[in-house]
Motif scaffolding. Structure first.
Motif, PDB file in Angstrom:
ATOM      1  N   LEU A 120       0.840  -1.195   0.000  1.00 57.46           N
ATOM      2  CA  LEU A 120       0.000   0.000   0.000  1.00 57.46           C
ATOM      3  C   LEU A 120       0.875   1.245   0.000  1.00 57.46           C
ATOM      4  O   LEU A 120       1.836   1.352   0.752  1.00 57.46           O
ATOM      5  CB  LEU A 120      -0.914   0.000   1.224  1.00 57.46           C
ATOM      6  CG  LEU A 120      -2.000  -1.085   1.242  1.00 57.46           C
ATOM      7  CD1 LEU A 120      -2.693  -1.120   2.597  1.00 57.46           C
ATOM      8  CD2 LEU A 120      -3.019  -0.858   0.125  1.00 57.46           C
ATOM      9  N   ARG A 121       0.555   2.160  -0.879  1.00 59.54           N
ATOM     10  CA  ARG A 121       1.267   3.433  -0.961  1.00 59.54           C
ATOM     11  C   ARG A 121       0.196   4.510  -1.099  1.00 59.54           C
ATOM     12  O   ARG A 121      -0.394   4.664  -2.163  1.00 59.54           O
ATOM     13  CB  ARG A 121       2.191   3.473  -2.184  1.00 59.54           C
ATOM     14  CG  ARG A 121       3.262   2.372  -2.238  1.00 59.54           C
ATOM     15  CD  ARG A 121       3.997   2.456  -3.551  1.00 59.54           C
ATOM     16  NE  ARG A 121       4.949   1.395  -3.791  1.00 59.54           N
ATOM     17  CZ  ARG A 121       6.272   1.482  -3.618  1.00 59.54           C
ATOM     18  NH1 ARG A 121       6.786   2.627  -3.182  1.00 59.54           N
ATOM     19  NH2 ARG A 121       7.067   0.468  -3.879  1.00 59.54           N
ATOM     20  N   GLY A 122      -0.056   5.239  -0.049  1.00 59.87           N
ATOM     21  CA  GLY A 122      -1.118   6.224  -0.117  1.00 59.87           C
ATOM     22  C   GLY A 122      -0.957   7.303   0.925  1.00 59.87           C
ATOM     23  O   GLY A 122       0.001   7.331   1.694  1.00 59.87           O
ATOM     24  N   GLY A 123      -1.907   8.215   0.949  1.00 62.85           N
ATOM     25  CA  GLY A 123      -1.876   9.314   1.886  1.00 62.85           C
ATOM     26  C   GLY A 123      -1.468  10.611   1.216  1.00 62.85           C
ATOM     27  O   GLY A 123      -0.894  10.625   0.124  1.00 62.85           O
ATOM     28  N   GLN A 124      -1.749  11.695   1.873  1.00 59.95           N
ATOM     29  CA  GLN A 124      -1.513  13.023   1.304  1.00 59.95           C
ATOM     30  C   GLN A 124      -0.070  13.239   0.883  1.00 59.95           C
ATOM     31  O   GLN A 124       0.202  13.780  -0.197  1.00 59.95           O
ATOM     32  CB  GLN A 124      -1.916  14.077   2.337  1.00 59.95           C
ATOM     33  CG  GLN A 124      -1.696  15.513   1.872  1.00 59.95           C
ATOM     34  CD  GLN A 124      -2.217  16.514   2.880  1.00 59.95           C
ATOM     35  OE1 GLN A 124      -3.411  16.601   3.121  1.00 59.95           O
ATOM     36  NE2 GLN A 124      -1.296  17.262   3.491  1.00 59.95           N
ATOM     37  N   GLY A 125       0.865  12.820   1.719  1.00 61.98           N
ATOM     38  CA  GLY A 125       2.273  13.028   1.383  1.00 61.98           C
ATOM     39  C   GLY A 125       2.681  12.302   0.117  1.00 61.98           C
ATOM     40  O   GLY A 125       3.416  12.853  -0.725  1.00 61.98           O
ATOM     41  N   GLN A 126       2.218  11.062  -0.045  1.00 62.78           N
ATOM     42  CA  GLN A 126       2.538  10.287  -1.233  1.00 62.78           C
ATOM     43  C   GLN A 126       1.935  10.928  -2.483  1.00 62.78           C
ATOM     44  O   GLN A 126       2.574  10.988  -3.538  1.00 62.78           O
ATOM     45  CB  GLN A 126       2.004   8.865  -1.080  1.00 62.78           C
ATOM     46  CG  GLN A 126       2.633   8.074   0.045  1.00 62.78           C
ATOM     47  CD  GLN A 126       3.878   7.334  -0.385  1.00 62.78           C
ATOM     48  OE1 GLN A 126       3.862   6.582  -1.349  1.00 62.78           O
ATOM     49  NE2 GLN A 126       4.964   7.551   0.330  1.00 62.78           N
ATOM     50  N   TRP A 127       0.717  11.410  -2.372  1.00 61.08           N
ATOM     51  CA  TRP A 127       0.056  12.019  -3.530  1.00 61.08           C
ATOM     52  C   TRP A 127       0.741  13.334  -3.920  1.00 61.08           C
ATOM     53  O   TRP A 127       0.929  13.613  -5.104  1.00 61.08           O
ATOM     54  CB  TRP A 127      -1.422  12.257  -3.220  1.00 61.08           C
ATOM     55  CG  TRP A 127      -2.166  10.984  -2.933  1.00 61.08           C
ATOM     56  CD1 TRP A 127      -1.885   9.737  -3.434  1.00 61.08           C
ATOM     57  CD2 TRP A 127      -3.273  10.829  -2.047  1.00 61.08           C
ATOM     58  NE1 TRP A 127      -2.766   8.819  -2.920  1.00 61.08           N
ATOM     59  CE2 TRP A 127      -3.631   9.450  -2.073  1.00 61.08           C
ATOM     60  CE3 TRP A 127      -4.012  11.693  -1.251  1.00 61.08           C
ATOM     61  CZ2 TRP A 127      -4.693   8.939  -1.315  1.00 61.08           C
ATOM     62  CZ3 TRP A 127      -5.072  11.194  -0.502  1.00 61.08           C
ATOM     63  CH2 TRP A 127      -5.400   9.835  -0.543  1.00 61.08           C
ATOM     64  N   ILE A 128       1.089  14.135  -2.921  1.00 58.37           N
ATOM     65  CA  ILE A 128       1.820  15.372  -3.218  1.00 58.37           C
ATOM     66  C   ILE A 128       3.151  15.031  -3.897  1.00 58.37           C
ATOM     67  O   ILE A 128       3.562  15.673  -4.870  1.00 58.37           O
ATOM     68  CB  ILE A 128       2.069  16.195  -1.935  1.00 58.37           C
ATOM     69  CG1 ILE A 128       0.739  16.726  -1.391  1.00 58.37           C
ATOM     70  CG2 ILE A 128       3.031  17.348  -2.212  1.00 58.37           C
ATOM     71  CD1 ILE A 128       0.857  17.405  -0.038  1.00 58.37           C
TER      72      ILE A 128
END
Length: 233
Positions: A120-128
């Protein structure tokens, strides 16, 4: 379809397959040899990707532009540097090539060909991070001096592996291919939509910023400058 367009699609599909084989295969090798040291594994994965990307752009750039990346193809079509009628075929062969590259990497390391990533790779930091990585990639492609894009793109991706929280996929096709590999480089299907949306946003902003920086360069092979043009992974 003309023979010339067939050559372009073959180059895009083959180049994307080889790029994903490099990314995933080097990740598998790095993880096996690093003895649990994730930093060393990532460093090895980065080095292989930088070298492989540079070579692939140089080889396939004069044929198809060496996009290997739907976000790049979309921007090139919007700029008129890729025929609109070729956009969908480019994206399709890039996606198929990415999946084939994952299977090729598995075959080379005697792993099960058919896999589904669980990382799993997710979250606000990953998207930014993915938006930033893709923004930088497209800006490099659009602003690189003629004939220097292959080296600059490879160098940028190498740097972005380390300065972005996501390790710089920066490529919807790479996301797609890496979903089929439960390895060091994999990404769970549930994490893919957020990555792709962030990448497309970053690519769109890069195109706008490139227009603001100066008049558009004459249409040249973006990656020959990734070349007739293109180009993460």
């Amino acid at each position: 379809m003309s023979a010339r367009n067939t050559q372009k699609l073959l180059a895009e599909g083959l180049g994307t397959a080889l790029l994903l084989a490099v990314v995933i295969g080097s990740g598998i090798m790095a993880e096996r040899l690093a003895g649990g040291n994730v930093a060393i594994a990532l460093l090895a994965n980065t080095a292989a990707t930088v070298g492989g990307l540079y070579v692939l752009i140089e080889v396939f750039g004069p044929i198809s532009g060496a996009h290997f990346n739907p976000a790049v193809s979309l921007v090139m079509a919007a700029r008129g540097e890729l025929a609109r009628g070729l956009l969908l075929p480019y994206v399709l062969v890039q996606l198929l090539g990415a999946m084939a590259g994952a299977w090729l990497a598995h075959a080379m390391f005697d792993l099960s060909l058919l896999q589904c990533a669980g990382k799993l790779r997710g979250g606000q930091g990953q998207w930014i991070a993915e938006a930033v990585a893709t923004f930088g990639l497209l800006l490099v492609i659009l602003r690189a001096p003629a004939g220097r894009a292959s080296a600059l793109v490879a160098a940028y991706i190498g740097a972005a592996y380390w300065f972005t929280a996501s390790t710089s996929f920066a490529n919807p096709a790479a996301v797609f291919g890496r979903m089929f590999s439960d390895s060091f480089a994999g990404i769970a299907p549930a994490s893919a939509p957020g990555f792709v949306l962030a990448q497309l946003l970053g690519a769109g902003v890069a195109m706008l910023v490139a227009r603001l920086l100066s008049p558009l360069r004459p249409s040249t092979p973006p990656l020959a400058a990734g070349t007739e043009q293109t180009q993460k992974a």
